[in-house]
Write an enzyme that holds these catalytic residues in place. Sequence first.
Site, short mmCIF file in Angstrom:
data_model
loop_
_atom_site.label_atom_id
_atom_site.label_comp_id
_atom_site.label_asym_id
_atom_site.label_seq_id
_atom_site.Cartn_x
_atom_site.Cartn_y
_atom_site.Cartn_z
N CYS A 116 118.26 89.87 -36.34
CA CYS A 116 119.60 89.26 -35.93
C CYS A 116 119.58 87.88 -36.46
O CYS A 116 120.72 87.36 -36.57
CB CYS A 116 119.36 89.32 -34.35
N HIS A 361 117.05 86.14 -29.32
CA HIS A 361 118.04 86.88 -29.81
C HIS A 361 119.05 85.71 -30.54
O HIS A 361 119.64 84.88 -29.86
CB HIS A 361 118.85 87.86 -29.09
#
Length: 1088
Positions: A116, A361
């Site tokens: 990510c 994330h």
Amino acid sequence: MSRPTTRNKNKRHKPEDDNGIASGVLRKIHLTGEVTTDDIHQLYMIRKPVCQGCRLNSKDNPNCFCGLIPPPNGTRKTGLWQKMSDIILSFGPDPCMELREITETPAGLTNLGATCYANSILQCLYMNTSFREGVFSVESDLLGQLPVLDQLARLFVQLHSCRRAFIDSGPFIKTLALDNGVQQDSHEFLTLLLSLLEQSLSHSQVPKARTIVQDLFVGSVSHVTRCTKCGQESEASSKMEDFYELELNIKGLKTLHDSLEDYLSLEELCGENQYFCESCKARVDATRCIKLRTLPDFLNFQLKRCVFHPKTTTKKKLTSLFSFPGVLDMGQKLCEPSQLELVYDLTAVLIHKGTTVNSGHYVAHIKDERTGTWWEFDDELVTKLGAHPFGEGSSTAKICQPVSDVEPPPSEQIDSLSNGNHTNNDQLKSSENKSIYCGETFSSSDAYMLMYTRRNTKHSDRRCTELNNSGQLISEADSDFLPSHLLEEVRKVNASYNKACEEYDQKKAKELDIIKERREEVRSILSDAPVPSFEEQFFWIATDWLRQWADNVTPLLLDNTPIQCCHGKVPVSKVGLIKRVSDKAWSRLLSKYGGGPTLTDSDICGNCLMDGANTIVRSDDYRSQREAMREIAEDAHAGKTLAGTLYYVSKRWLSQWLRRKHVDFPCEADIGPTASIRCPHGELMPEQAAGAKRVLVPESLWRFLLDTANTLKPDDPMSCSAFPSDSDTCAICSVERTQVACLEDSLRAQKIKQRVNHEKLYLEKKIPLSPGCRYYMLPSSWITKWRSYIAASGKNISSSAEPDSLDSVIDSLKCHKHSKLLERPPDLICKRGAIFQKTSPADGFTIITESDWKFFCDDWEGTEWDGISAEIEFSNLGASKVIGSCEDMPISEAHLGSSKDEVNDELESREPIIKTVPEVCEECVGEKESHKLVQRLQYCNEDISVYFVRGKEVPKSILEASQAISEPDRRISKRSRKTSCGNSINLTVSGSTSIYQLKMMIWESFGVVKENQILHKGHKVIEGESATLADMNIFPGDVLWIKDSEIHENRDIADELSEQKMEIQPTEEGFRGTLLTSNISAQLAFLE
């Protein structure tokens, strides 16, 4: 007018009624030997009415077709009648679901595990139109030579022109040799990627592409050191360093303005940090600061949320709220005046979600330069946010009204500006008339990077390039704008994707048409299935096949074989498994699905009907005979006096025969009424034998039982031997039984004698011990086995295991090397003026008296002089005043004159010990105990108890339990208990569990932070955290207790766990070993 009755409308017909009618018909057939049409109609239930609206299909009605399919609006979990949505899911993934809205929504990027961080940066670079066009302008030949640049261009073309809602980032990640399972820092990734691209693009012959990274992202700063004595700047101050982004501190700072002020602030160099001035030739006080020389068109700020803790040598994320403006004026931040208007608009925010540095994330919020719309890029998912970077109506923004007139800065600020941090006096004068662009201010606790774009930046021609519905580019000069070879590849991919969508739609439409057609067919045939009248021809069909045909999308061949008898016809026993269908319905089924065989109304099996009639009559006869015999059997079993000839049968067998009810035919349980009372010699077994209890039954009952058994097993007459009432018992078995009885009587007498001789030992009473008397010791395990042996009685008197002989037991307790004892004697306690043995563990010794030892030697093959003798002594030698002795000594007046308390105090002041002959072998016992200790400490997943003591004083019960030696087999309660002094909990631990881990468990259970826990075992304080429970000699079943020092403040255990998780993280490798840290030659080697 009376109300119509509807109570019995849906009441199901009872099968018992039909069974009674069928039984009557079969009896009639048995008597007459003829089968009429009316008999067939009744037996096959042909005249039953057609059901309407039943919830379930009836097995008792061949004319019932209800429940084979759901009601008009109903569905089922599987098969033909599933929900249409579930049927569509069974076709597989729909490629059309991955279709993106071409004119609006950008495409996402796949997350390969932990990529990510790369996806968010790549989306920021792609949404930068100037950078994207620069990459597209690179020559095709150069792209073929540089794999990273080639894969980036391919990725950008796919993001630009592909019809899919998300693009596979795998080829680009693989080209960089990144580990897709390791989370990395997005800021470091951006810096290394821009550096690598700058090197790669330097080989381009296209001016626009060759310097695109420098033109868009590179600014410059200088680190200026100025002597406060002479005002001279150092030589290094004139050097400029390039940057891709400015790294700003946010710890203790709340806004971007504060962080920029901190970044450009003056640092005083004095004391030990004095600067050596070349002009003054001495160490002098100086100032140091950073000066912004030039600013790029795209200005990136990296917010330093990752801070290093020197004490714990770990990194921790700052989650404090940080504010930044939508419009940023950097005009006064440059050290020299600029002709450009340095006003920047916020165009991207990189966000790190999560509380720790090494996990979490990354997502990116990016503004579309063409439409001004904000989008959230979360890997494959792209969400429209609207005009606000955090979504419409977000609480993370506040409005700051623009200010048109600005007051002149104070004199202190003018002085600092004159030192070179901001602008000169001319710039100050001009700045007084400038507006400050303020607008909206946004706040975030997860913002990690901020990206601003300078206003009025002259970009290359922006072409609004979109896709039509067929996936073709709409542009005035497609071939000039995108690399032609990559554009052709994307067109092929789009064409393939379009084809997959078309094939899926065609397959879906075809399958749904088939299902709709099948449903209509099933409903139509079932509506034609009922036979209109009893005179018309009909056909039999298997209910199971009909149910499967009505429920499956692709039914099998018509199969009626399960409802056929051995004669190839329809037997009456299959009535509950068949349906009666019309000629029209049967013809449609047979013509389409084939199979068979065809069974009409004339295919009724007469042979099976006659057999069934005979069977039902035999069943009735047997049932009536058995009921008549049952009353006689109950009287016999109750022991009532019966007349006539009598026979013996097993009492247990007869009890089981009486328990069985509703028996229509003989079964295996009717065999062997005398099998258990027949001896191996074929005679009547003595009644005293096990399982040989018997009762007398009349001859009529005996004949019925005998005939029944012979019917089942005619070839085994011995299974039902006849024993009249005058039968004698087997002489051989009687003699054997008498011998066994004599042996049992002798054994019983021996056991009674031993119970008398060893009364206290048998009853487990404690024996008071006296100094100067001789005692003996035996293993506690042998004593336990001996108690079980002499306690056995009744049927188990001869089956219990005898204990071993004493000579072999004593020999096993001595070491062969030194002829000394291999076990230590038991501990002693003084209680109420007497000495007793402590309760010994199962593998320890039990002290017995000399008389017990002599009796044992006589009964269990022991040698008196070879026993293990023991005497009681005191560690402090002297006259002892012990109540009682080994003999019944009279109590003297001196004893009477002394108070009992004085005797107890004198006795308890000295420690009694046991002196044994032979002595204990310290060498062998020590080695054995060491080995045993190591084994005890190698435990896993065992329980210990921990008490939380809240008061000042530790309760005596807890202290004694904590000091006691734990028993390995002692059962521990699994639940937490609450006492008057605090709480207790059982924790599952292992010998390798560290004290730190134990304290973390206690923290989680009681809420006491580990720094405040004072952990004890008995009076001993357990210190340190690195040692294991085995190191501290903590065994399963031990009792520990803690107190709360309340010195340190309470905190959340989650913080400790997150820091602990960070401490065990492996050494960070970063991007070592990837192409991001390589040069162009490494890329060429990769290409080869």
